[in-house]
Scaffold this active site. Structure first.
Site, short mmCIF file in Angstrom:
data_model
loop_
_atom_site.label_atom_id
_atom_site.label_comp_id
_atom_site.label_asym_id
_atom_site.label_seq_id
_atom_site.Cartn_x
_atom_site.Cartn_y
_atom_site.Cartn_z
CE LYS A 54 -4.48 -1.60 1.61
NZ LYS A 54 -5.64 -1.39 2.45
CE LYS B 44 -6.10 -7.84 -0.53
NZ LYS B 44 -7.44 -7.31 -0.81
CE LYS C 162 -13.66 -3.47 1.62
NZ LYS C 162 -12.48 -3.28 2.50
P1 ATP Z 1 -8.77 -2.52 0.89
O1 ATP Z 1 -8.32 -2.50 -0.54
O2 ATP Z 1 -9.42 -1.25 1.31
O3 ATP Z 1 -7.70 -2.98 1.85
P2 ATP Z 1 -9.86 -5.17 0.84
O4 ATP Z 1 -10.63 -5.63 -0.36
O5 ATP Z 1 -8.46 -5.67 0.99
O6 ATP Z 1 -9.95 -3.61 0.90
P3 ATP Z 1 -10.38 -5.46 3.68
O7 ATP Z 1 -11.44 -4.67 4.33
O8 ATP Z 1 -8.97 -5.02 3.86
O9 ATP Z 1 -10.73 -5.58 2.11
O10 ATP Z 1 -10.52 -6.98 4.15
C1 ATP Z 1 -11.77 -7.52 4.55
C2 ATP Z 1 -11.68 -9.03 4.54
O11 ATP Z 1 -11.71 -9.51 3.20
C3 ATP Z 1 -10.40 -9.58 5.17
O12 ATP Z 1 -10.73 -10.75 5.87
C4 ATP Z 1 -9.54 -9.91 3.99
O13 ATP Z 1 -8.59 -10.92 4.26
C5 ATP Z 1 -10.58 -10.38 3.00
N1 ATP Z 1 -10.14 -10.22 1.62
C6 ATP Z 1 -9.77 -9.05 1.05
N2 ATP Z 1 -9.47 -9.26 -0.25
C7 ATP Z 1 -9.64 -10.58 -0.49
C8 ATP Z 1 -9.49 -11.42 -1.65
N3 ATP Z 1 -9.08 -10.90 -2.79
N4 ATP Z 1 -9.76 -12.74 -1.52
C9 ATP Z 1 -10.18 -13.27 -0.35
N5 ATP Z 1 -10.34 -12.54 0.78
C10 ATP Z 1 -10.08 -11.21 0.72
MG MG Z 2 -7.30 -4.93 2.65
#
Ligand code: ATP
Ligand code: MG
Length: 328
Positions: free
Chosen positions: A112, A193, A196
């Site tokens: 990040k 990965k 969001k």
């Molecule tokens: P950001 O980009 O803002 O970090 P994010 O998509 O990584 O958003 P988080 O809120 O950080 O989402 O994580 C929420 C949950 O979703 C966590 O348990 C994280 O491990 C899971 N998660 C995030 N991305 C993935 C993915 N690509 N596949 C499976 N699990 C995921």
């Molecule tokens: Mg995340």
């Protein structure tokens, strides 16, 4: 005693199918077995810039989505992190029991902060706040995707260090990583990965995407060289990702999915993946609309806040005495 399970999904953007697989689906799988603490980590979200109005709105929307997905608002404790002041208080104490070296090794921080000129301190110390989120409620298990495993391991180390110095205080939490869907990949760059807060909206399927967008994004997903469909994460990450998505959303094992697509071409695979997603997500979106117009979100959050506050206050009071704060 019933074991405690705790997790949170940041309101930093619209939830993706990756968040469903790594986070929400596991709550659905475990909510009958565990006492579930599910919180909205709004304090984590501001580790990257957020628009305040949008953040307010997303906090409620994300809870609406938890409920629409089938997370029980009655059986579980659902609350907003910033409404429980002990998260920040405990985080400070834990920060003073953590090391720059261990934080520097966190791969999420590296990803990040990569290429950024100004890197917020919060982005660096975020895993300590996450340790506080977990240890405050003495959670036994923390369901997450593969990307958060390293942070849960840090929380374990901090808990063990604290316990060794002050005596048994915290439960040492275990990460709970799903067998299937622990790392849903970015549709445009399958080496990363899905996230969001991604800038390229074509790379993620959001839970509230329209049918047209879902089909367009899946049909233009980056696949690998060759044209036969089989699961091989190292050499065919794009195709393996689509097979994983199909398995999770059609509720089939990976073996069943592989059998189903034996002899298929990439185009066939994409069409069917889009089809299961459209069915699942349009159904989810109508439940979401009903939840958001019901007033349930605020009722659930008020109940969750009151319950969480009591537990958090007890743990924090114990910890602050142990470290010597205040007048005993
Ligand atoms: P950001 O980009 O803002 O970090 P994010 O998509 O990584 O958003 P988080 O809120 O950080 O989402 O994580 C929420 C949950 O979703 C966590 O348990 C994280 O491990 C899971 N998660 C995030 N991305 C993935 C993915 N690509 N596949 C499976 N699990 C995921
Ligand atoms: Mg995340």
């Amino acid at each position: 005693m019933t074991k405690r399970l705790l997790t949170g999904l940041q309101p930093s953007g619209e939830l993706t199918i990756g968040n469903f697989c790594g986070g929400i689906k596991q709550i659905l799988d475990y909510q009958r077995e565990y006492e579930v603490f599910l919180f909205v980590p709004d304090m984590h979200s501001i580790t990257v810039p957020q628009d305040p109005e949008t953040l307010h709105r997303r906090v409620r929307e994300i809870v609406g989505m938890y409920l629409a997905c089938g997370v029980s608002g009655e059986a579980n404790h659902i609350y907003i992190q910033s409404e429980i002041l002990e998260h920040a208080n405990l985080s400070w104490i834990l920060e003073c029991h953590s090391y720059m070296g261990e934080l520097s090794r966190m791969t999420q921080f590296k990803a990040k902060s990569d290429g950024k000129k100004e890197i917020g301190c919060g982005l660096f110390t975020y895993p300590i706040l996450m340790a506080a989120d977990i240890l405050l409620y003495n959670a036994d298990c923390v369901p997450t995707g593969a990307d958060q495993k390293q942070h849960v391991e840090l929380a374990r180390n901090i808990a063990q260090r604290f316990n060794a110095r002050y005596g048994e205080t915290f439960v040492v939490p275990e990460p709970l990583i799903p067998k299937l869907g622990a790392k849903i990949r970015d549709l445009q760059s399958p080496d990363k990965k899905m996230s969001k807060s991604t800038e390229n909206k074509k790379a993620s399927i959001f839970l509230n995407d329209t049918e047209k967008d879902i089909r367009k994004k899946i049909m233009s997903a980056v696949t690998d060289s060759g044209d036969s469909v089989y699961f091989d994460e190292a050499n065919k990450p794009g195709v393996s990702n689509l097979l994983t998505i199909y398995s999770v959303f059609s509720q089939q094992t990976l073996e069943q999915t592989q059998e189903h697509f034996q002899g298929a071409r990439y185009g066939d695979l994409k069409k069917e993946v889009a089809e299961v997603l459209v069915e699942f997500l349009t159904n989810l979106q109508s439940k979401y609309a009903a939840v958001m117009s019901s007033g349930e979100v605020d009722e659930v959050l008020d109940r969750g806040r009151d319950y969480a506050r009591e537990i958090a206050a007890q743990t924090y009071d114990k910890v602050r005495r142990l470290v010597g704060f205040g007048r005993v």
